[in-house]
Design a protein around this motif. Structure first.
Motif, mmCIF file in Angstrom:
data_model
loop_
_atom_site.group_PDB
_atom_site.id
_atom_site.type_symbol
_atom_site.label_atom_id
_atom_site.label_comp_id
_atom_site.label_asym_id
_atom_site.label_seq_id
_atom_site.Cartn_x
_atom_site.Cartn_y
_atom_site.Cartn_z
ATOM 1 N N GLN A 196 1.478 2.652 -3.229
ATOM 2 C CA GLN A 196 0.403 3.253 -4.007
ATOM 3 C C GLN A 196 -0.216 4.421 -3.270
ATOM 4 O O GLN A 196 -0.594 4.293 -2.128
ATOM 5 C CB GLN A 196 -0.679 2.211 -4.237
ATOM 6 C CG GLN A 196 -0.180 1.004 -4.949
ATOM 7 C CD GLN A 196 -1.327 0.321 -5.630
ATOM 8 O OE1 GLN A 196 -2.477 0.663 -5.386
ATOM 9 N NE2 GLN A 196 -1.003 -0.623 -6.466
ATOM 10 N N GLY A 197 -0.341 5.520 -3.925
ATOM 11 C CA GLY A 197 -1.012 6.636 -3.286
ATOM 12 C C GLY A 197 -2.281 7.009 -4.004
ATOM 13 O O GLY A 197 -2.966 7.946 -3.638
ATOM 14 N N GLY A 198 -2.601 6.238 -5.023
ATOM 15 C CA GLY A 198 -3.823 6.544 -5.733
ATOM 16 C C GLY A 198 -3.652 7.659 -6.747
ATOM 17 O O GLY A 198 -4.604 8.055 -7.397
ATOM 18 N N ASP A 199 -2.434 8.151 -6.891
ATOM 19 C CA ASP A 199 -2.204 9.256 -7.820
ATOM 20 C C ASP A 199 -1.865 8.670 -9.189
ATOM 21 O O ASP A 199 -0.753 8.236 -9.435
ATOM 22 C CB ASP A 199 -1.039 10.080 -7.268
ATOM 23 C CG ASP A 199 -0.779 11.312 -8.102
ATOM 24 O OD1 ASP A 199 0.063 12.119 -7.693
ATOM 25 O OD2 ASP A 199 -1.422 11.447 -9.172
ATOM 26 N N ARG A 258 0.810 -1.201 0.000
ATOM 27 C CA ARG A 258 0.000 0.000 0.000
ATOM 28 C C ARG A 258 0.846 1.255 0.000
ATOM 29 O O ARG A 258 0.493 2.254 -0.588
ATOM 30 C CB ARG A 258 -0.841 -0.056 1.270
ATOM 31 C CG ARG A 258 -1.888 0.886 1.277
ATOM 32 C CD ARG A 258 -3.220 0.696 1.220
ATOM 33 N NE ARG A 258 -3.919 1.575 2.122
ATOM 34 C CZ ARG A 258 -3.587 2.818 2.411
ATOM 35 N NH1 ARG A 258 -2.511 3.343 1.911
ATOM 36 N NH2 ARG A 258 -4.301 3.513 3.243
#
Lengths: 221, 99, 742
Positions: free
Chosen positions: C632-635, C629
């Motif tokens: 991953q930062g969702g960016d 996780r």
């Protein structure tokens, strides 16, 4: 159509109006592309993208891809960009600071530029030229025409054609689903939330009286 | 007219599109950058098609355009949904996955 | 010859099924009729079959193959029944006495709410026991073996809402189970060494000249181990040392259950099994010696415990253990006829005694404490009469059945020749122990009789006294039948030599064909004189015991009894506590097992399984997902940037002619230098172009050879430049190395 064709029969040709034409169109396309990604106002960006596509259509035409040139104008510049304009109109917001210049991203752009450099040297551009690309061959008159492309499309590429139509269907359905209003769901979630909060309050005031979550408020106990 | 010129132009377009995708905050501009990338690819396809005298590249490009249409539609729908729930299309504010 | 033998166990099974499904809704009379009918019909079928089997009428054994049960590889077992004289006798005993007890139970359990369940279990038990005795092969016998164990558990714990009863049931089942392990191991050994599990085949395998059973194993023939392991099973089922501890506790069940299961039938299964497998046992007299000694020791030991028990049924329970010891001593001294004979007589008089106990307890408002009884002779005439007869039988008073059977065993143990020269003393030892046990038997049974029935007053309180009443005919009827049996049944086994008539001993005569099969070696023969002597001695012993008991207890607790108890209180208490064997087992076995289980639970279950395996898996997944996780930062744009960088790196390194961090290899010899630019090159198949510049002004050497030699004219310090270019990608690498030339 293109005067350059006649010259091609002899092989390689010196810089002709052909090349100049290309240079102009390339400049047009590059300019408007850069313009697109640097605008603050989305409407301006969309417009310049349309201009880019027109320029591209011209380039396609110079490549004897007539059918695709028209398609580019009709579908891309005509339909897709109109879609963009719709959405832009709905969501017209201007940004405060348009560019996000963060290290990773800049590095990404740099990497892409490096890739351009490698690509260029591979295709034989610049002084490292390994001439892998000779001049384009002679093509038939029917090259790039609707008839010819239609023939290939509906014969060898029939399955991909059908698949693409299915894809478009999926896209339509997907678009509808994604943009559906979730009002009923939201209302139901809010109601459940409300009930839970009421129970918590009741538990807080009258501890131990809560048996199971019921639909009625805690006051009935 | 050596194909190399067209190919380099296609990659330049791709590069500009990448820059747009990576460096902008406005989701709409990002989507447009993606369109630029796709068009760069299309140009490369057609350049090679001309180079090789093969019309299959045209068909391929045709399919790519259809695909781009579908992708744009769905992408914009998602964007609209994003706007509805977050009231913003600034991608820097779409950070729910971050801690 | 075939006969529908399957009916014999099937009828009670059907009865049980029907009663279990519907019994609760029916009237009590219906339930009783169905159950009694089932067992009664089984009795009739058994009779029918038995008369076909008797040698006089010629048949030699009936068989009934129901189906092929197991047929895998070498193992072939049929679900089959066989009746010969031995199993026929057993069937008759089981069905007849079972029937009588069904009738008795109708009266005894009249007020029981779970009436139907009781009769269902009774029928089920009878069915299982019949499967046991009729089984043609050891697995089928084992089905019955297990089945009766199950029914014993169900019936002992019949009133399961009282924890003590449930515990008694558990104790019985678990102790049985330990014995069953021995039985199973015996079976496995038998199969391994003879390849068959069917009884007739085993019998013939035992006498075969090169029998697999003679294979030595740890110093003894395999037959010895088979015999021992099967005997271990018998000690469990038939309550011998060391696995007898469940039988006294089993008295927690209803009295008819005690009468049927723990006196007449189930506990005799071990004796039957040894008689059945006699072919194995006679091969190894040493095993038989062990059987006989254990049996005799049990007989004596249990008899002593019986001296000090205060509960009616407990006295009878220890008596059963003791009498079973007699039976095992009988079969252990190759007196198979005698063992089975005693089994039959014991079934009658012990069942009678138990049912009398039930009758007395019924009269005493449910109490079995003999300390508060007394004087019941007048108040319970029928019960007293039956008890009197059965008492005389068990003490061994002549004419009554117990006399003949007990005497047969004692005489046989002195006269046996099965042990050969070395172990001849075993027979004598066994005989002496049995005589002492007989003395003890007479004593404690007479004690019981006198304390309960003799005297004029009942020592109980007024309330109980007023309720004393004789049992209804439905209960006294079977009692009388059993008493008659206890009197007369002895005459089927009159000693053959008594009146010089070989067929005098009916039972032995019938059993002879069965026992002959597989028995080579010395048979038991008791001479006429020996017989007479022992008859006399047994009678004397019996009267001595009765006399002593009379002195102690006639009419109540008399002076000698009180004096003895005063002088040796510790000893009395020890005997009363059954020599604290249960406590010993608890200490030696149960507590360590409990501690071990607790250890396992805390360590293995809580820590290893719950913490490490279950929670641990979760924790591991959690940790890894946290790591993943973090990446991953969702960016999405960041992803793309990284992606592009990755692609660029990939492309870069794919198109270089040499690997990163590679060096030139320069070897120097005097003024000559060899440069090897191959090291670090990619695939040798790649055609690369090299340009060597040796730094001394000479022209650059170009070519596609990766190695170059160069002689320097003058000493000095030179820098060698090498350029490696890849024509495919148009890329280039440059190296340089400094070199010192002398």
């Amino acid at each position: 159509m293109n005067p350059a064709h006649a010259a091609d029969a002899a092989g390689y040709s010196a810089p002709t109006g052909d090349v100049i034409l290309f240079a102009v169109m390339a400049a047009w396309v590059t300019f408007f592309a850069l313009f697109t990604i640097t605008r603050r106002n989305p409407v301006t960006a969309v417009m310049s993208l349309v201009a880019t596509f027109f320029g591209l259509a011209a380039i396609y035409a110079s490549l004897d891809a007539h059918f695709l040139a028209v398609l580019q104008v009709l579908v891309y510049a005509g339909a897709i960009m109109v879609l963009f304009i719709f959405v832009v109109m709905i969501l017209n917001r201007e940004e405060v600071a348009p560019l996000a210049l963060r290290p990773t991203r800049i590095l990404g752009v740099v990497a892409a530029a490096y890739l351009l450099y490698v690509f260029a040297s591979v295709v034989g551009f610049g002084d490292k030229a390994a001439p892998t690309m000779a001049g384009p061959p002679v093509v038939a008159e029917t090259y790039g025409t609707v008839a010819a492309i239609g023939g290939i499309l509906f014969r060898e590429y029939l399955y991909p054609f059908e698949a693409i139509s299915l894809l478009l269907l999926v896209a339509i359905v997907g678009g509808v689903v994604v943009s559906r209003s979730h009002q009923k769901e939201v209302a139901a979630l809010r109601a459940a939330d409300y009930r839970k909060r009421v129970e918590e309050l009741a538990e807080h005031d009258y501890p131990g009286t809560q048996e199971e979550p019921t639909a009625t408020a805690g006051g009935h106990h | 007219m050596p194909s190399a010129y067209y190919l380099v132009l296609s990659f330049v377009l791709f590069l500009i599109g990448t820059a747009g995708v990576l460096l902008r905050r406005n989701a709409l501009i990002v989507l447009m950058g993606i369109e630029l990338q796709i068009n760069g690819g299309n140009l490369a396809l057609l350049a090679f098609a001309r180079q090789l005298g093969d019309q299959k590249g045209h068909v391929f490009a045709f399919l790519v355009i259809a695909l781009a249409a579908a992708e744009a539609a769905v992408g914009l729908a998602i964007l609209v949904g994003l706007f509805r729930s977050r009231q913003t299309i600034n991608l820097d504010e779409a950070t729910l996955m971050k801690r | 010859m075939t006969f529908p033998l399957r009916l014999i166990p099937l009828l009670p099974f059907l009865g049980a099924t029907v009663l279990m499904l519907f019994g609760r809704k029916w009237a009590r009379d219906t339930v009783f009729v169905i159950a009694a009918l089932a067992i009664g019909a089984a009795c009739l079928v058994s009779l029918d079959a038995f008369f076909l089997v008797l040698p006089g009428t010629g048949a030699g054994g009936l068989s009934d193959v129901v189906m092929t049960w197991i047929a895998t590889g070498d193992l072939h077992v049929d679900l089959a029944f066989r009746m010969d004289a031995l199993s026929g006798v057993m069937c008759l005993v089981i069905t007849f006495i079972g029937f009588l007890i069904h009738v008795f139970s109708a009266g005894y359990m009249a007020e029981e709410p779970d009436y139907a369940r009781f009769f269902a279990y009774l029928n089920l038990f009878c069915g299982a026991m019949l499967v046991l005795v009729l089984g043609d092969s050891l697995p089928v016998m084992f089905i019955g073996w297990e089945g009766v164990g199950l029914c014993s558990y169900l019936l002992i714990g019949f009133w399961y809402s009282v924890t003590a009863n449930a515990d008694a049931g558990k104790k019985a089942f678990i102790t049985n189970r330990i014995g069953d392990l021995g039985f199973l191991i015996g079976m496995f050994l038998l199969f391994y060494y003879t390849g068959t599990l069917s009884v007739p085949d085993i019998t013939s395998a035992a006498v075969a000249p090169h029998s697999g059973l003679l294979t030595p194993f740890m110093g003894m023939p395999v037959a010895f181990w088979v015999a021992i392991f099967l005997f271990i099973g018998a000690t469990g089922k038939s309550a011998q040392i060391p696995l007898y501890v469940w039988l006294p506790d089993a008295m927690a069940g209803p009295t008819p259950v005690s009468a049927l299961i723990h006196a007449a039938t189930m506990v005799t299964a071990g004796v039957y099994m040894i008689a059945r497998m006699h072919a194995i046992y006679v091969m190894v007299p040493s095993a038989m010696a062990i059987v006989a000694v254990v049996g005799a020791a049990t007989a004596l030991f249990a008899a002593i415990i019986g001296f000090a028990q205060n509960d009616f049924k407990k006295v009878l329970a220890y008596s059963t253990v003791s009498q079973l010891g007699f039976m095992f001593a009988g079969v252990g001294t190759s007196n198979f006829d005698g063992g089975i004979f005693h089994l039959v007589t014991h079934a009658f008089f012990k069942a009678g005694l138990f049912l009398c106990a039930g009758s007395v307890m019924h009269a005493m408002s449910g109490s079995g404490d003999i300390r508060i009884m007394g004087g019941l002779r007048k108040k319970l005439p029928w019960t007293h009469g039956v008890f009197f007869v059965c008492w005389l039988a068990i003490c061994g008073i002549p004419i009554f059945s117990g006399f003949f059977s007990k005497d047969s065993i004692i005489a046989g143990s002195f006269a046996t020749e099965i042990y050969g020269e070395g172990l001849a003393w075993v027979g004598k030892l066994v005989g002496v122990m049995l005589m002492l046990a007989a003395l003890g038997t007479a004593f404690y049974m007479s004690r019981l009789y006198f304390l309960v029935f003799s005297g004029d007053e009942t020592r109980a309180d007024d309330h109980t006294r007023h309720h004393i009443h004789e049992s209804p005919p439905i209960m006294t009827g079977p009692l009388v039948v059993l008493a008659i049996g206890a009197t007369l049944i002895g005459f089927i086994g009159l000693p053959a030599d008594l009146w010089h008539h070989p067929e005098q001993n009916l039972l032995a005569h019938e059993l002879e064909p069965v026992l002959e099969a597989g028995w080579v070696g010395p048979h038991l023969e008791v001479s006429h004189n020996t017989e007479l002597i022992f008859m006399l001695v047994s009678t004397l012993i019996a009267f001595a015991g009765i006399g002593a008991a009379a002195a102690f207890y006639r009419g109540g607790y008399k002076e000698p009894a009180r004096a003895f108890a005063a002088k040796f209180p510790g000893f009395v208490r020890l005997v009363q506590d059954k020599f604290r064997i249960d406590e010993l087992y608890d200490f030696l076995i149960i507590r360590p097992i409990r501690a071990f289980s607790r250890g396992l639970f805390t360590f293995v279950d809580r820590i290893i399984v719950d913490k490490i395996l279950v929670e641990g898996t979760g924790v591991v997944v959690d940790v890894f997902s946290r790591i993943a996780r973090a990446v991953q930062g969702g960016d999405g744009q960041r992803y793309m940037a990284v992606f592009t960088i990755g692609v660029a790196l990939l492309v870069h390194f794919a198109t270089q002619p040499t690997l990163p961090f590679s060096k030139l290899k320069v070897t120097q010899t005097g003024r000559a230098v060899e440069v090897d630019a191959r090291r670090g090159n990619r695939a040798p198949t790649r055609a690369l172009e090299y340009a060597f510049d040796f730094g001394d002004g000479r022209p650059v050497v170009k070519g596609s050879a990766p190695e170059q030699r160069h002689d320097y004219d003058r000493p000095g310090s030179y820098t060698i430049h090498v350029k490696i270019s890849d024509p495919l990608w148009g890329t280039e690498d440059a190296f340089k190395e400094k070199v010192e030339v002398r």
